[in-house]
Enzyme design. Structure first.
Site, PDB file in Angstrom:
ATOM      1  N   LYS A  68       0.830  -1.216   0.000  1.00 62.69           N
ATOM      2  CA  LYS A  68       0.000   0.000   0.000  1.00 62.69           C
ATOM      3  C   LYS A  68       0.861   1.262   0.000  1.00 62.69           C
ATOM      4  O   LYS A  68       1.900   1.315   0.644  1.00 62.69           O
ATOM      5  CB  LYS A  68      -0.898   0.005   1.231  1.00 62.69           C
ATOM      6  N   THR A  99      -6.956   9.670   8.795  1.00 59.08           N
ATOM      7  CA  THR A  99      -6.395   8.487   8.133  1.00 59.08           C
ATOM      8  C   THR A  99      -6.151   7.352   9.134  1.00 59.08           C
ATOM      9  O   THR A  99      -5.478   6.376   8.814  1.00 59.08           O
ATOM     10  CB  THR A  99      -5.059   8.832   7.438  1.00 59.08           C
ATOM     11  N   GLY A 101      -6.735   4.075  10.847  1.00 61.88           N
ATOM     12  CA  GLY A 101      -7.491   2.863  10.523  1.00 61.88           C
ATOM     13  C   GLY A 101      -7.707   2.643   9.044  1.00 61.88           C
ATOM     14  O   GLY A 101      -8.494   1.776   8.652  1.00 61.88           O
ATOM     15  N   THR A 102      -6.983   3.380   8.198  1.00 61.49           N
ATOM     16  CA  THR A 102      -7.153   3.185   6.745  1.00 61.49           C
ATOM     17  C   THR A 102      -6.807   1.748   6.337  1.00 61.49           C
ATOM     18  O   THR A 102      -7.539   1.122   5.570  1.00 61.49           O
ATOM     19  CB  THR A 102      -6.261   4.162   5.939  1.00 61.49           C
ATOM     20  N   GLY A 103      -5.703   1.234   6.874  1.00 62.93           N
ATOM     21  CA  GLY A 103      -5.243  -0.100   6.488  1.00 62.93           C
ATOM     22  C   GLY A 103      -6.201  -1.190   6.950  1.00 62.93           C
ATOM     23  O   GLY A 103      -6.500  -2.136   6.209  1.00 62.93           O
ATOM     24  N   CYS A 104      -6.694  -1.048   8.196  1.00 63.64           N
ATOM     25  CA  CYS A 104      -7.626  -2.051   8.747  1.00 63.64           C
ATOM     26  C   CYS A 104      -8.931  -2.019   7.955  1.00 63.64           C
ATOM     27  O   CYS A 104      -9.527  -3.077   7.683  1.00 63.64           O
ATOM     28  CB  CYS A 104      -7.913  -1.768  10.215  1.00 63.64           C
TER      29      CYS A 104
END
Ligand SMILES: Nc1ncnc2c1ncn2[C@@H]1O[C@H](COP(=O)(O)OP(=O)(O)O)[C@@H](O)[C@H]1O
Ligand SMILES: Cc1ncc(COP(=O)(O)O)c(N)n1
Length: 160
Positions: A68, A99, A101-104
């Site tokens: 990512k 931003t 928690g974007t990955g979760c």
């Protein structure tokens, strides 16, 4: 393993166990750049480096990897690699503090889309758009980094 903020979320011993025992079972792994650096044991400065890291991570056993690009500043390009070809998931970088928690959110959306029968490439595309809309329409709440607007699409449909 490593949050957007740079915080290490796993003890080094747990990182080694994750790499050796869990990772070969994964359908798709979604490391951010600092995590991909740890897994691939290399520095990542460019899209070409993201591709090299993706190859090294797939060699560890998962079926696919999405490196990512949320930590990039020129754009937010993510690179999906399935062991055969690279798919560029291009996106604009939004200057925002919403931003957290974007990955979760992205990995959960990918998992839900896969469970609904989408191909991996479509699932990633849809999930990326979901996170993008969530950042773009978030209210800056709390101190520091706040959450994305997870329910933007539902609010929009409800005319809110
Ligand atoms: N500021 C941003 N603007 C646009 N997209 C972003 C931004 N930050 C993260 N993303 C996207 O959110 C998703 C999660 O990426 P990232 O933030 O790198 O993961 P993590 O939360 O694990 O650090 C990726 O699709 C990335 O491109
Ligand atoms: C306990 C915990 N779990 C996960 C994250 C990832 O957050 P982010 O998606 O912003 O990197 C975090 N910061 N803290």
């Amino acid at each position: 393993m490593v949050a957007t903020s740079g915080h290490r979320l796993l003890a080094p011993k747990a990182e080694a166990i994750l790499k050796e025992l869990l990772l070969p079972w994964a359908t798709v792994l979604t490391p951010n750049i600092p995590e991909a650096e740890v897994l691939a044991e290399m520095k990542i400065k460019s899209l070409a480096d993201m591709e090299r890291a993706a190859e090294k991570i797939v060699a560890l056993g998962p079926k696919a990897v999405l490196v990512k690009g949320g930590h990039r500043t020129e754009d937010a390009t993510d690179i999906l690699y399935d062991g055969k070809r690279f798919h560029y998931c291009k996106g604009r970088h939004i200057e925002s503090t919403s931003t957290h928690g974007t990955g979760c959110s992205l990995s959960s959306a990918v998992a839900a889309d896969l469970a609904n029968g989408m191909t991996l490439a479509d699932a990633v595309k849809e999930a990326k758009q979901y996170v993008f809309d969530g950042i773009a329409h978030a209210e800056p709440i709390g101190k520091g980094h706040g959450p994305i607007h997870h329910f933007y699409e539902l609010y929009r449909k409800a005319g809110m």
